[in-house]
Scaffold this motif. Structure first.
Motif, PDB file in Angstrom:
ATOM      1  N   GLY A  33       1.044  -1.418  -0.146  1.00 46.88           N
ATOM      2  CA  GLY A  33       0.287  -0.181  -0.151  1.00 46.88           C
ATOM      3  C   GLY A  33       0.682   1.214  -0.067  1.00 46.88           C
ATOM      4  O   GLY A  33       0.651   1.905   1.024  1.00 46.88           O
ATOM      5  N   PHE A  34       1.198   1.422  -0.552  1.00 42.42           N
ATOM      6  CA  PHE A  34       1.891   3.304  -1.483  1.00 42.42           C
ATOM      7  C   PHE A  34       1.919   3.830  -0.628  1.00 42.42           C
ATOM      8  O   PHE A  34       2.455   4.572  -0.319  1.00 42.42           O
ATOM      9  CB  PHE A  34       2.574   3.203  -3.091  1.00 42.42           C
ATOM     10  N   ALA A  35       0.200   4.680  -1.191  1.00 39.98           N
ATOM     11  CA  ALA A  35       0.185   5.738  -0.807  1.00 39.98           C
ATOM     12  C   ALA A  35       0.349   6.261   0.865  1.00 39.98           C
ATOM     13  O   ALA A  35       0.704   6.913   0.921  1.00 39.98           O
ATOM     14  CB  ALA A  35      -1.279   5.366  -1.446  1.00 39.98           C
ATOM     15  N   GLY A  36      -0.634   5.071   1.337  1.00 37.55           N
ATOM     16  CA  GLY A  36      -0.817   5.704   3.397  1.00 37.55           C
ATOM     17  C   GLY A  36       0.833   5.356   3.836  1.00 37.55           C
ATOM     18  O   GLY A  36       0.995   6.029   4.433  1.00 37.55           O
ATOM     19  N   TYR A  37       0.928   4.250   3.263  1.00 33.48           N
ATOM     20  CA  TYR A  37       2.656   3.881   3.806  1.00 33.48           C
ATOM     21  C   TYR A  37       3.716   5.740   3.297  1.00 33.48           C
ATOM     22  O   TYR A  37       4.505   5.813   4.483  1.00 33.48           O
ATOM     23  CB  TYR A  37       3.444   3.168   3.184  1.00 33.48           C
ATOM     24  N   ALA A  38       3.702   5.964   1.963  1.00 37.13           N
ATOM     25  CA  ALA A  38       4.202   7.050   0.731  1.00 37.13           C
ATOM     26  C   ALA A  38       3.624   8.148   2.810  1.00 37.13           C
ATOM     27  O   ALA A  38       5.002   9.138   3.024  1.00 37.13           O
ATOM     28  CB  ALA A  38       4.172   7.611  -0.029  1.00 37.13           C
ATOM     29  N   LEU A  39       2.814   8.153   2.298  1.00 38.27           N
ATOM     30  CA  LEU A  39       2.187   9.840   3.292  1.00 38.27           C
ATOM     31  C   LEU A  39       2.780   9.603   5.162  1.00 38.27           C
ATOM     32  O   LEU A  39       3.096  10.739   5.461  1.00 38.27           O
ATOM     33  CB  LEU A  39       0.325   9.585   3.481  1.00 38.27           C
ATOM     34  N   GLY A  40       2.418   8.219   5.488  1.00 32.44           N
ATOM     35  CA  GLY A  40       3.329   8.080   7.025  1.00 32.44           C
ATOM     36  C   GLY A  40       4.578   9.031   6.952  1.00 32.44           C
ATOM     37  O   GLY A  40       5.159   9.188   7.078  1.00 32.44           O
ATOM     38  N   PHE A  41       5.629   7.475   5.863  1.00 35.72           N
ATOM     39  CA  PHE A  41       6.874   8.519   6.096  1.00 35.72           C
ATOM     40  C   PHE A  41       7.070   9.597   5.590  1.00 35.72           C
ATOM     41  O   PHE A  41       8.192  10.692   6.461  1.00 35.72           O
ATOM     42  CB  PHE A  41       7.771   7.406   5.589  1.00 35.72           C
ATOM     43  N   LEU A  42       5.967  10.497   5.002  1.00 37.31           N
ATOM     44  CA  LEU A  42       6.598  11.958   4.918  1.00 37.31           C
ATOM     45  C   LEU A  42       5.833  12.822   5.488  1.00 37.31           C
ATOM     46  O   LEU A  42       6.662  13.680   6.100  1.00 37.31           O
ATOM     47  CB  LEU A  42       5.050  12.185   3.427  1.00 37.31           C
ATOM     48  N   ALA A  43       5.131  11.811   6.474  1.00 40.19           N
ATOM     49  CA  ALA A  43       4.424  12.877   7.448  1.00 40.19           C
ATOM     50  C   ALA A  43       5.972  13.053   8.825  1.00 40.19           C
ATOM     51  O   ALA A  43       6.057  14.226   9.126  1.00 40.19           O
ATOM     52  CB  ALA A  43       3.367  12.553   8.171  1.00 40.19           C
ATOM     53  N   ALA A  44       6.062  11.688   8.676  1.00 40.45           N
ATOM     54  CA  ALA A  44       6.982  11.358  10.022  1.00 40.45           C
ATOM     55  C   ALA A  44       8.214  12.540   9.753  1.00 40.45           C
ATOM     56  O   ALA A  44       9.351  12.697  10.782  1.00 40.45           O
ATOM     57  CB  ALA A  44       7.111  10.367  10.406  1.00 40.45           C
ATOM     58  N   THR A  45       8.819  12.432   8.282  1.00 42.03           N
ATOM     59  CA  THR A  45      10.072  12.984   8.067  1.00 42.03           C
ATOM     60  C   THR A  45      10.351  14.759   7.976  1.00 42.03           C
ATOM     61  O   THR A  45      10.618  15.362   8.982  1.00 42.03           O
ATOM     62  CB  THR A  45      10.054  12.876   6.394  1.00 42.03           C
ATOM     63  N   ALA A  46       8.463  14.946   7.973  1.00 44.27           N
ATOM     64  CA  ALA A  46       8.524  16.768   8.287  1.00 44.27           C
ATOM     65  C   ALA A  46       8.194  17.124   9.952  1.00 44.27           C
ATOM     66  O   ALA A  46       9.133  17.602   9.858  1.00 44.27           O
ATOM     67  CB  ALA A  46       6.071  17.026   8.178  1.00 44.27           C
ATOM     68  N   LEU A  47       7.856  16.010  10.493  1.00 46.29           N
ATOM     69  CA  LEU A  47       8.385  16.624  12.213  1.00 46.29           C
ATOM     70  C   LEU A  47      10.069  16.650  12.236  1.00 46.29           C
ATOM     71  O   LEU A  47       9.782  17.671  13.370  1.00 46.29           O
ATOM     72  CB  LEU A  47       6.580  15.460  12.849  1.00 46.29           C
ATOM     73  N   LEU A  48       9.927  15.357  12.034  1.00 44.18           N
ATOM     74  CA  LEU A  48      12.122  15.111  12.273  1.00 44.18           C
ATOM     75  C   LEU A  48      12.600  16.048  11.793  1.00 44.18           C
ATOM     76  O   LEU A  48      13.517  17.195  12.730  1.00 44.18           O
ATOM     77  CB  LEU A  48      12.860  13.512  11.838  1.00 44.18           C
ATOM     78  N   HIS A  49      11.776  16.856  10.594  1.00 43.41           N
ATOM     79  CA  HIS A  49      12.698  18.658  10.065  1.00 43.41           C
ATOM     80  C   HIS A  49      12.496  19.075  11.245  1.00 43.41           C
ATOM     81  O   HIS A  49      12.946  20.289  10.606  1.00 43.41           O
ATOM     82  CB  HIS A  49      12.259  18.663   8.903  1.00 43.41           C
ATOM     83  N   ALA A  50      10.598  19.231  12.002  1.00 42.18           N
ATOM     84  CA  ALA A  50      10.720  21.003  12.540  1.00 42.18           C
ATOM     85  C   ALA A  50      11.323  20.627  13.388  1.00 42.18           C
ATOM     86  O   ALA A  50      11.911  21.195  14.014  1.00 42.18           O
ATOM     87  CB  ALA A  50       9.563  20.873  12.340  1.00 42.18           C
ATOM     88  N   VAL A  51      11.460  18.616  14.528  1.00 39.44           N
ATOM     89  CA  VAL A  51      12.163  19.664  15.231  1.00 39.44           C
ATOM     90  C   VAL A  51      13.502  19.448  15.577  1.00 39.44           C
ATOM     91  O   VAL A  51      14.099  20.868  15.599  1.00 39.44           O
ATOM     92  CB  VAL A  51      12.383  17.707  15.767  1.00 39.44           C
ATOM     93  N   GLY A  52      14.352  19.320  14.402  1.00 35.57           N
ATOM     94  CA  GLY A  52      15.305  19.941  14.070  1.00 35.57           C
ATOM     95  C   GLY A  52      15.590  21.769  13.524  1.00 35.57           C
ATOM     96  O   GLY A  52      16.636  21.845  13.684  1.00 35.57           O
ATOM     97  N   LEU A  53      14.410  21.669  13.296  1.00 33.12           N
ATOM     98  CA  LEU A  53      14.581  23.657  12.509  1.00 33.12           C
ATOM     99  C   LEU A  53      13.715  24.216  13.815  1.00 33.12           C
ATOM    100  O   LEU A  53      15.025  25.806  14.644  1.00 33.12           O
ATOM    101  CB  LEU A  53      13.949  23.758  11.723  1.00 33.12           C
ATOM    102  N   ALA A  54      13.300  23.953  15.144  1.00 35.12           N
ATOM    103  CA  ALA A  54      13.126  24.214  15.911  1.00 35.12           C
ATOM    104  C   ALA A  54      14.035  24.195  17.195  1.00 35.12           C
ATOM    105  O   ALA A  54      14.807  25.121  18.054  1.00 35.12           O
ATOM    106  CB  ALA A  54      11.955  23.487  16.747  1.00 35.12           C
ATOM    107  N   ALA A  55      15.058  22.744  17.291  1.00 33.27           N
ATOM    108  CA  ALA A  55      15.862  22.831  18.503  1.00 33.27           C
ATOM    109  C   ALA A  55      17.286  23.843  17.901  1.00 33.27           C
ATOM    110  O   ALA A  55      18.064  24.497  19.170  1.00 33.27           O
ATOM    111  CB  ALA A  55      16.370  21.783  18.209  1.00 33.27           C
ATOM    112  N   ALA A  56      17.813  24.037  17.162  1.00 32.96           N
ATOM    113  CA  ALA A  56      18.926  24.172  16.031  1.00 32.96           C
ATOM    114  C   ALA A  56      18.688  26.088  16.754  1.00 32.96           C
ATOM    115  O   ALA A  56      20.056  26.909  17.496  1.00 32.96           O
ATOM    116  CB  ALA A  56      17.738  24.670  15.121  1.00 32.96           C
TER     117      ALA A  56
END
Length: 192
Positions: A140-163
């Motif tokens: 199920g590529f669509a759901g899986y891709a949506l999930g890893f993109l959302a988690a990736t965005a959150l991890l990027h936001a953590v880096g941006l916020a902590a910097a």
């Protein structure tokens, strides 16, 4: 002392790089699986490092360019991987991307922005290639891709916020953090 806690925790996580490669036959059919996938150490370090680098090297709204480029390359790589494109060295290449991103943190203000963005895009495409290549034919590529993109965005936001807080600490702390990320990548390379 309170200001050293986030950097110390991040560096400890980087140094504790266990065999945490995220591409080991896990569920790839659901949104939940996609959300959980980037929490493997190799992905976590890379994605937080992209946010940190972007905040350190870019100004204003441009800070979103690194995460946006990584996510676009991540999705492109995943589509290519799902279509059967891939190579045998994707795991070592992902571990090497963690080393490179750690070095990018160390030289964030000296690395030319176009070169940094190119490296971010390459790292994103490698991580995406692994995501897509691990999908089963009926996955199920669509759901899986949506999930890893959302988690990736959150991890990027953590880096941006902590910097901003991390950059306000003594330079030796930033260097230790950068070195910890690069060292974790080296340790990951020894385990693939």
């Amino acid at each position: 002392m309170k200001r050293l806690v986030p950097a110390t925790l991040f560096a400890a996580a980087a140094l504790a790089a266990a065999p945490a490669m995220a591409h080991t036959g896990h569920d790839t059919n659901t949104l939940a699986a996609g959300l959980a996938h980037p929490l493997g150490l190799d992905h976590l370090l890379a994605m937080v490092a992209v946010g940190l680098w972007s905040a350190a090297a870019l100004q204003g709204a441009q800070r979103l360019a690194g995460p946006a480029l990584f996510m676009a390359a991540l999705l492109g790589g995943a589509v290519a991987g799902a279509a059967g494109v891939g190579h045998a060295l994707v795991e070592p290449a992902i571990a090497a991307s963690v080393v490179v991103l750690g070095l990018m943190l160390a030289f964030a203000r000296r690395l030319p922005v176009p070169a940094g963005l190119l490296l971010v895009a390459v790292a994103g495409s490698l991580h995406g290639l692994a995501h897509g290549a691990e999908l089963p034919a009926a996955g199920g590529f669509a759901g899986y891709a949506l999930g890893f993109l959302a988690a990736t965005a959150l991890l990027h936001a953590v880096g941006l916020a902590a910097a901003p807080r991390l950059l306000a600490l003594p330079a030796v702390v930033w260097r230790a953090l950068s070195g910890g990320v690069a060292l974790a990548g080296v340790l990951l390379l020894t385990r693939v």
